[in-house]
Design a protein around this motif. Sequence first.
Motif, PDB file in Angstrom:
ATOM      1  N   ALA A   1      26.874   1.923   2.813  1.00  0.00           N
ATOM      2  CA  ALA A   1      27.383   2.951   3.717  1.00  0.00           C
ATOM      3  C   ALA A   1      27.794   2.373   5.057  1.00  0.00           C
ATOM      4  CB  ALA A   1      26.320   4.036   3.914  1.00  0.00           C
ATOM      5  N   ALA A   2      27.154   1.257   5.478  1.00  0.00           N
ATOM      6  CA  ALA A   2      27.441   0.676   6.786  1.00  0.00           C
ATOM      7  C   ALA A   2      28.579  -0.340   6.750  1.00  0.00           C
ATOM      8  CB  ALA A   2      26.187  -0.006   7.333  1.00  0.00           C
ATOM      9  N   ARG A   3      29.180  -0.551   5.604  1.00  0.00           N
ATOM     10  CA  ARG A   3      30.244  -1.548   5.511  1.00  0.00           C
ATOM     11  C   ARG A   3      31.524  -1.036   6.164  1.00  0.00           C
ATOM     12  NH1 ARG A   3      32.822  -3.940  -0.137  1.00  0.00           N
ATOM     13  NH2 ARG A   3      34.510  -5.131   0.832  1.00  0.00           N
ATOM     14  N   GLY A   4      32.129  -1.856   7.023  1.00  0.00           N
ATOM     15  CA  GLY A   4      33.355  -1.463   7.703  1.00  0.00           C
ATOM     16  C   GLY A   4      33.116  -1.188   9.169  1.00  0.00           C
ATOM     17  N   GLU A   5      34.142  -1.323   9.969  1.00  0.00           N
ATOM     18  CA  GLU A   5      34.030  -1.125  11.405  1.00  0.00           C
ATOM     19  C   GLU A   5      34.415   0.313  11.771  1.00  0.00           C
ATOM     20  OE1 GLU A   5      36.090  -4.003  13.645  1.00  0.00           O
ATOM     21  OE2 GLU A   5      35.305  -5.708  12.524  1.00  0.00           O
ATOM     22  N   PRO A   6      33.522   1.065  12.395  1.00  0.00           N
ATOM     23  CA  PRO A   6      33.839   2.457  12.730  1.00  0.00           C
ATOM     24  C   PRO A   6      34.940   2.582  13.764  1.00  0.00           C
ATOM     25  CG  PRO A   6      31.775   1.788  13.752  1.00  0.00           C
ATOM     26  CD  PRO A   6      32.174   0.678  12.829  1.00  0.00           C
TER      27      PRO A   6
END
Length: 239
Positions: free
Chosen positions: A165-170
Motif C-alpha cells: 500500500a505504501a509503494r509509490g510517491e504520494p
Amino acid sequence: MRKALLAQRTGLAELVDERVHLQAHGAHGGSKALTVIGSMLAGGDSIDDTIVLRTGATGELFNATCAPSTVGTWLRSFRWYNIRQLDAVSRELLARLWAAGGGPKDLAGPLTIDLDSTIVPVYGRGKQGAAFGYTKVRGYHPQLATCPETGQVLFCRLRGGNAGAARGEPCQPIGYIRNRIVPLAAQGPKGAGQPPGRHSPDPASTSPLYERSVSNSARRSANSVSQSSRDLLRAIRKP
C-alpha cells in the motif's frame, strides 16, 4: 448521450491514436477505445457487450464502431508499457476537460485531493502483473488521486497486485496536476488541444494546490520517498 458527445468533441480518439502504440493490431485504436467507452456508458461490462452500439438507433450517436471480436483482439494486445501510454492519454484528456469548464470552479483556488489505493480483482491467471496481495484477492493494486469537488479521477498509477500500500510517491500526482494540468487548463480552450508536456508553465501562474485529505497509505509512503519529494509534499501542504 452528452458523455458520448463530450468524448468525441475533446478528441479522445485522436489522443489514443497519437499516444498508444501496440506491437500488433493497433490500427484505428481511437475508434476501438470509443467503442469500449460507449459500451460502458450504455451499461456494458464485457467485450461482447460492445455489440449494443450496433443495434437500434445507436448508430446515430456512435459511428465507426468496431465489432466485439475486433475490440477483443485489440485489448488482448496490450502490454504493461501500453498502460503508461493510456496514463498519458488520461492526463491530457483531463486538461482538455478542465479547459472546457469540466473541472473545479476556481482553478486559482485551493483544491482538495484524496490519495488512496484500491483492489481491482481479475479472473484470469494469464493477466500480466496480476497477483495476490494482502487482501488475498488476485488482481491489481492501483494508486488513485481523486477530486471530491468534481468526482473525477485525477491520476491513476497501475501497480501489480502484490504491490504494498505504501509503494509509490504520494506527491507525484499532486506535482503533476499542479505543474501541468492546472496551467494548461487555465489557458482555456485554446490550449486544450495541445499535449501538456509541450508547455513550460510560468511558476507565477501555477495555482496553489493543498493536499488536505491524504489516506493512511499515502502518509506511510511519504516516509520512503526521497528528501526532495518530501520537501515538495511539505510545500503543497503549507497554507
